[in-house]
Design a protein around this motif. Structure first.
Motif, PDB file in Angstrom:
ATOM      1  N   GLY A  57       0.821  -1.202   0.000  1.00 51.65           N
ATOM      2  CA  GLY A  57       0.000   0.000   0.000  1.00 51.65           C
ATOM      3  C   GLY A  57       0.852   1.249   0.000  1.00 51.65           C
ATOM      4  N   GLU A  58       0.498   2.197  -0.876  1.00 52.03           N
ATOM      5  CA  GLU A  58       1.253   3.447  -0.902  1.00 52.03           C
ATOM      6  C   GLU A  58       0.968   4.293   0.338  1.00 52.03           C
ATOM      7  OE1 GLU A  58       0.985   5.600  -4.541  1.00 52.03           O
ATOM      8  OE2 GLU A  58       1.208   3.813  -5.789  1.00 52.03           O
ATOM      9  N   GLU A  59      -0.193   4.025   0.983  1.00 51.66           N
ATOM     10  CA  GLU A  59      -0.502   4.707   2.235  1.00 51.66           C
ATOM     11  C   GLU A  59      -0.573   3.669   3.355  1.00 51.66           C
ATOM     12  OE1 GLU A  59      -3.695   7.487   1.903  1.00 51.66           O
ATOM     13  OE2 GLU A  59      -2.879   8.416   0.091  1.00 51.66           O
ATOM     14  N   SER A  60      -1.662   3.613   4.118  1.00 53.42           N
ATOM     15  CA  SER A  60      -1.727   2.728   5.271  1.00 53.42           C
ATOM     16  C   SER A  60      -2.481   1.435   4.960  1.00 53.42           C
ATOM     17  CB  SER A  60      -2.408   3.436   6.448  1.00 53.42           C
ATOM     18  OG  SER A  60      -1.623   4.531   6.889  1.00 53.42           O
ATOM     19  N   ILE A  61      -2.113   0.377   5.683  1.00 55.45           N
ATOM     20  CA  ILE A  61      -2.782  -0.920   5.583  1.00 55.45           C
ATOM     21  C   ILE A  61      -3.322  -1.271   6.959  1.00 55.45           C
ATOM     22  CG2 ILE A  61      -2.519  -3.372   5.091  1.00 55.45           C
ATOM     23  CD1 ILE A  61      -0.128  -2.610   3.290  1.00 55.45           C
ATOM     24  N   THR A  62      -4.637  -1.560   7.035  1.00 58.20           N
ATOM     25  CA  THR A  62      -5.274  -1.899   8.309  1.00 58.20           C
ATOM     26  C   THR A  62      -5.935  -3.269   8.196  1.00 58.20           C
ATOM     27  OG1 THR A  62      -5.713   0.428   8.824  1.00 58.20           O
ATOM     28  CG2 THR A  62      -7.001  -1.219  10.018  1.00 58.20           C
ATOM     29  N   LEU A  63      -5.686  -4.111   9.188  1.00 55.94           N
ATOM     30  CA  LEU A  63      -6.358  -5.399   9.298  1.00 55.94           C
ATOM     31  C   LEU A  63      -7.289  -5.337  10.503  1.00 55.94           C
ATOM     32  CD1 LEU A  63      -3.334  -7.873   8.856  1.00 55.94           C
ATOM     33  CD2 LEU A  63      -4.670  -6.736   7.071  1.00 55.94           C
ATOM     34  N   GLU A  64      -8.573  -5.694  10.299  1.00 55.82           N
ATOM     35  CA  GLU A  64      -9.548  -5.676  11.390  1.00 55.82           C
ATOM     36  C   GLU A  64     -10.279  -7.006  11.464  1.00 55.82           C
ATOM     37  OE1 GLU A  64     -12.212  -2.404  11.119  1.00 55.82           O
ATOM     38  OE2 GLU A  64     -10.673  -0.891  11.510  1.00 55.82           O
ATOM     39  N   SER A  65     -10.478  -7.494  12.696  1.00 59.58           N
ATOM     40  CA  SER A  65     -11.148  -8.783  12.860  1.00 59.58           C
ATOM     41  C   SER A  65     -11.593  -8.958  14.301  1.00 59.58           C
ATOM     42  CB  SER A  65     -10.204  -9.933  12.473  1.00 59.58           C
ATOM     43  OG  SER A  65     -10.782 -11.192  12.743  1.00 59.58           O
ATOM     44  N   GLY A  66     -12.519  -9.885  14.507  1.00 61.81           N
ATOM     45  CA  GLY A  66     -12.884 -10.317  15.848  1.00 61.81           C
ATOM     46  C   GLY A  66     -12.276 -11.651  16.196  1.00 61.81           C
ATOM     47  N   LYS A  67     -11.453 -12.204  15.284  1.00 60.98           N
ATOM     48  CA  LYS A  67     -10.818 -13.500  15.491  1.00 60.98           C
ATOM     49  C   LYS A  67      -9.302 -13.334  15.601  1.00 60.98           C
ATOM     50  CE  LYS A  67     -10.567 -18.178  13.549  1.00 60.98           C
ATOM     51  NZ  LYS A  67     -10.825 -19.040  12.367  1.00 60.98           N
ATOM     52  N   TYR A  68      -8.608 -13.150  14.478  1.00 60.24           N
ATOM     53  CA  TYR A  68      -7.181 -12.855  14.450  1.00 60.24           C
ATOM     54  C   TYR A  68      -6.917 -11.817  13.367  1.00 60.24           C
ATOM     55  CZ  TYR A  68      -6.795 -17.441  16.761  1.00 60.24           C
ATOM     56  OH  TYR A  68      -6.940 -18.512  17.603  1.00 60.24           O
ATOM     57  N   GLY A  69      -5.874 -11.020  13.576  1.00 59.32           N
ATOM     58  CA  GLY A  69      -5.428 -10.159  12.494  1.00 59.32           C
ATOM     59  C   GLY A  69      -4.767 -10.991  11.413  1.00 59.32           C
ATOM     60  N   ILE A  70      -3.736 -11.753  11.799  1.00 57.86           N
ATOM     61  CA  ILE A  70      -3.055 -12.697  10.908  1.00 57.86           C
ATOM     62  C   ILE A  70      -2.989 -14.045  11.601  1.00 57.86           C
ATOM     63  CG2 ILE A  70      -0.917 -13.284   9.716  1.00 57.86           C
ATOM     64  CD1 ILE A  70      -0.272 -10.303   9.577  1.00 57.86           C
ATOM     65  N   ARG A  71      -3.439 -15.082  10.925  1.00 53.44           N
ATOM     66  CA  ARG A  71      -3.373 -16.454  11.448  1.00 53.44           C
ATOM     67  C   ARG A  71      -2.612 -17.303  10.429  1.00 53.44           C
ATOM     68  NH1 ARG A  71      -4.898 -20.341  15.650  1.00 53.44           N
ATOM     69  NH2 ARG A  71      -5.887 -22.132  14.664  1.00 53.44           N
ATOM     70  N   LEU A  72      -1.491 -17.890  10.872  1.00 54.42           N
ATOM     71  CA  LEU A  72      -0.670 -18.706   9.981  1.00 54.42           C
ATOM     72  C   LEU A  72      -0.586 -20.121  10.534  1.00 54.42           C
ATOM     73  CD1 LEU A  72       1.186 -18.931   7.511  1.00 54.42           C
ATOM     74  CD2 LEU A  72       3.093 -18.180   8.965  1.00 54.42           C
ATOM     75  N   GLU A  73      -1.054 -21.090   9.722  1.00 49.72           N
ATOM     76  CA  GLU A  73      -1.023 -22.495  10.105  1.00 49.72           C
ATOM     77  C   GLU A  73      -0.146 -23.321   9.166  1.00 49.72           C
ATOM     78  OE1 GLU A  73      -4.906 -24.153  10.546  1.00 49.72           O
ATOM     79  OE2 GLU A  73      -5.772 -22.289  11.284  1.00 49.72           O
ATOM     80  N   ALA A  74       0.571 -22.676   8.258  1.00 51.93           N
ATOM     81  CA  ALA A  74       1.296 -23.398   7.214  1.00 51.93           C
ATOM     82  C   ALA A  74       2.672 -22.782   7.007  1.00 51.93           C
ATOM     83  CB  ALA A  74       0.488 -23.360   5.914  1.00 51.93           C
ATOM     84  N   ASN A  75       3.373 -23.297   5.995  1.00 52.57           N
ATOM     85  CA  ASN A  75       4.684 -22.763   5.627  1.00 52.57           C
ATOM     86  C   ASN A  75       4.492 -21.795   4.464  1.00 52.57           C
ATOM     87  OD1 ASN A  75       7.366 -22.281   5.297  1.00 52.57           O
ATOM     88  ND2 ASN A  75       7.867 -24.298   4.451  1.00 52.57           N
ATOM     89  N   ARG A  76       4.361 -20.521   4.798  1.00 51.73           N
ATOM     90  CA  ARG A  76       4.137 -19.504   3.772  1.00 51.73           C
ATOM     91  C   ARG A  76       4.582 -18.150   4.304  1.00 51.73           C
ATOM     92  NH1 ARG A  76      -1.461 -18.766   0.228  1.00 51.73           N
ATOM     93  NH2 ARG A  76      -0.517 -17.584  -1.497  1.00 51.73           N
ATOM     94  N   ASP A  77       5.023 -17.283   3.413  1.00 47.20           N
ATOM     95  CA  ASP A  77       5.474 -15.953   3.799  1.00 47.20           C
ATOM     96  C   ASP A  77       4.328 -14.960   3.658  1.00 47.20           C
ATOM     97  OD1 ASP A  77       7.984 -17.017   4.169  1.00 47.20           O
ATOM     98  OD2 ASP A  77       8.724 -16.405   2.203  1.00 47.20           O
ATOM     99  N   ILE A  78       4.161 -14.115   4.674  1.00 48.10           N
ATOM    100  CA  ILE A  78       3.148 -13.060   4.662  1.00 48.10           C
ATOM    101  C   ILE A  78       3.847 -11.738   4.927  1.00 48.10           C
ATOM    102  CG2 ILE A  78       1.052 -12.161   5.745  1.00 48.10           C
ATOM    103  CD1 ILE A  78       0.400 -15.044   6.585  1.00 48.10           C
ATOM    104  N   THR A  79       3.624 -10.749   4.057  1.00 48.29           N
ATOM    105  CA  THR A  79       4.295  -9.452   4.187  1.00 48.29           C
ATOM    106  C   THR A  79       3.303  -8.315   3.975  1.00 48.29           C
ATOM    107  OG1 THR A  79       6.359 -10.388   3.352  1.00 48.29           O
ATOM    108  CG2 THR A  79       6.177  -8.002   3.364  1.00 48.29           C
ATOM    109  N   LEU A  80       3.361  -7.319   4.855  1.00 45.68           N
ATOM    110  CA  LEU A  80       2.633  -6.067   4.681  1.00 45.68           C
ATOM    111  C   LEU A  80       3.664  -4.966   4.467  1.00 45.68           C
ATOM    112  CD1 LEU A  80       0.419  -7.857   5.975  1.00 45.68           C
ATOM    113  CD2 LEU A  80      -0.321  -5.843   7.274  1.00 45.68           C
ATOM    114  N   ASN A  81       3.639  -4.344   3.283  1.00 49.59           N
ATOM    115  CA  ASN A  81       4.533  -3.232   2.968  1.00 49.59           C
ATOM    116  C   ASN A  81       3.696  -1.974   2.813  1.00 49.59           C
ATOM    117  OD1 ASN A  81       7.019  -4.652   2.859  1.00 49.59           O
ATOM    118  ND2 ASN A  81       6.534  -5.404   0.811  1.00 49.59           N
TER     119      ASN A  81
END
Length: 444
Positions: free
Chosen positions: A71-95
């Protein structure tokens, strides 16, 4: 009216066309294994929304293609469970060109949900947040800012290029039980604030590393807790500050290490707002046990302050027991501990400035050492106060521990002052500056 409706249609169509390259101008749905575009780009600020049953980002399957949100500006994650949930082998990036923000509000009492970042036992890969500032804010009875399960092998990194990393949580700021590293780097500050839990908790062999101008931890329980051979390394160009309720720093177990490096290092512990303490709970500035190490490295012009206000029956500025080590190298060392038991009882109160029990404590100050102990007694019949105390061996279930030959408590400084005062009901030994039993206690 007809012309106005056509104009509205034209505006909406224009928005859809203009955002086809960069992503939606509105809130986007959650990202999961089935999301077609796992590398979206946004020109404007974007919010990715989950709900009470859906994480903003949830990955359960291995995939070589990373999840990369730009995102050229801001990135927001909203949830009532998890923001980020990782159960596997994978890369997650927020730029983000602006800020990254993770908001989670968990209304359920389920202790399995509500974390900002949640990594399960089988997860690998990486989770990275790059932004001007990174903020994780979670609310929920069991909500941690960052949680990694035992057995996980995910590296997590927060990089705040222009400002601060901030984690606020009801429970723990960071609860790291995995095997890899959690790193927070900031141009300005790394900040953790918790309501009821620890600031940083490591259980296992994982590592947490902070580096910034300033590091600030304010915790509703322990500031830093390390057990099981893990490590926490806190480095500040300016200052490290820990505010806690029971232990500023607690490290337990062989190879468990807490290392603080900063021009000024402050540990402030105050349990006076706790009305009733659980059985066996004591208050300590620093507590290391069973082979753990606590280290403050010498920095140019650095000072160390440990300030403890306790209402428990026993309290220590520094407590090292059973083959553990406290090694503090500084210019000026100040320890101030105050005890005042609130609960009604007939048993005694023991307050110690520095206590080495079958362990090594080395405080090396190039300038001054000031240790002040005040036991006000409170609701007890007997009150004792010790400036420094060295004891060899302690008894557990009637068996004397004999696997460590000596106790060392060495305090070095050009100007040393030790004051111990009991304000009511003293018994022998009452107020004591230096005490050594079957060990070695020295100050120079």
């Amino acid at each position: 009216m007809k012309g106005k409706k056509n104009l509205e249609r034209a505006i909406v169509l224009g928005l859809l066309l203009s955002t086809s390259v960069y992503g939606s101008a509105w809130a986007d749905p959650a990202i999961n294994d089935d999301t077609v575009d796992s590398q979206p780009q946004y020109k404007d600020s974007v919010t990715i929304e989950g709900d009470a049953n859906t994480s903003a980002i949830e990955i359960t399957k291995d995939n070589e293609v990373p999840v990369t949100i730009k995102g050229e500006e801001s990135i927001t994650l909203e949830s009532g469970k998890y923001g980020i949930r990782l159960e596997a082998n994978r890369d997650i990036t927020l730029n983000a060109g602006g800020d990254n923000v993770i908001k989670v509000t968990a209304n359920s009492t389920d202790d399995e949900i509500g974390d900002g970042i949640n990594v399960t036992e089988n997860a690998g890969g990486t989770i990275t947040l790059n932004g001007a500032n990174n903020t994780i804010a979670v609310e929920g009875e069991h909500s941690d800012g960052i949680y990694t399960a035992a057995g996980s092998a995910t590296n997590i990194g927060l990089v705040a290029a222009a400002g601060s990393n901030t984690i606020t949580a009801t429970n723990n700021g960071i609860d790291h039980r995995g095997n890899d590293t959690i790193t927070l780097k900031a141009e300005s500050s790394n900040i953790i604030k918790t309501t009821a839990g620890d600031g940083i908790r490591v259980e296992g062999t994982g590592t947490v590393e902070f580096s910034a101008q300033n590091n600030e931890i304010t915790a509703g329980d322990n500031g830093i807790q390390v057990e099981g051979g893990g490590s926490v390394n806190i480095t500040a160009n300016s200052g490290n500050i820990i505010n806690a309720v029971y232990n500023g720093v607690y490290a337990n177990g062989k190879d468990s290490i807490v290392n603080m490096n900063g021009k000024n290092n402050e540990i402030i512990v105050d349990d006076s707002n706790i009305k009733v303490h659980s059985s066996g709970i004591y208050t300590n500035g620093i507590h290391v046990a069973d082979g753990a190490d606590y280290i403050i490295e010498k920095n140019d012009g650095n000072d160390v302050l440990i300030d403890v206000t306790a209402s428990t029956y026993k309290a220590n500025g520094i407590l090292a027991e059973n083959n553990s080590t406290v090694d503090i190298d500084t210019n000026n060392f100040t320890l101030d501990i105050k005890g005042d038991v609130k609960e009604s009882a007939t048993n005694g109160s023991d307050i110690y400035g520095v206590y080495s029990d079958q362990s090594n404590v080395d405080i090396n100050a190039s300038d001054s050492v000031n240790i002040t102990v005040n036991n006000y007694g409170g609701n007890v019949d007997i009150a004792n106060g010790y400036g420094i105390r060295a004891v060899y061996g302690h008894t557990t279930s009637g068996d004397i521990i004999t696997d460590f030959e000596n106790t060392y408590l060495n305090i070095v400084g050009s100007d040393i002052t030790i004051n111990s005062t009991v304000h009511k009901g003293m018994s022998f030994p009452g107020a004591v500056g230096l005490s050594a039993e079957a060990g070695v206690g020295n100050y120079y």
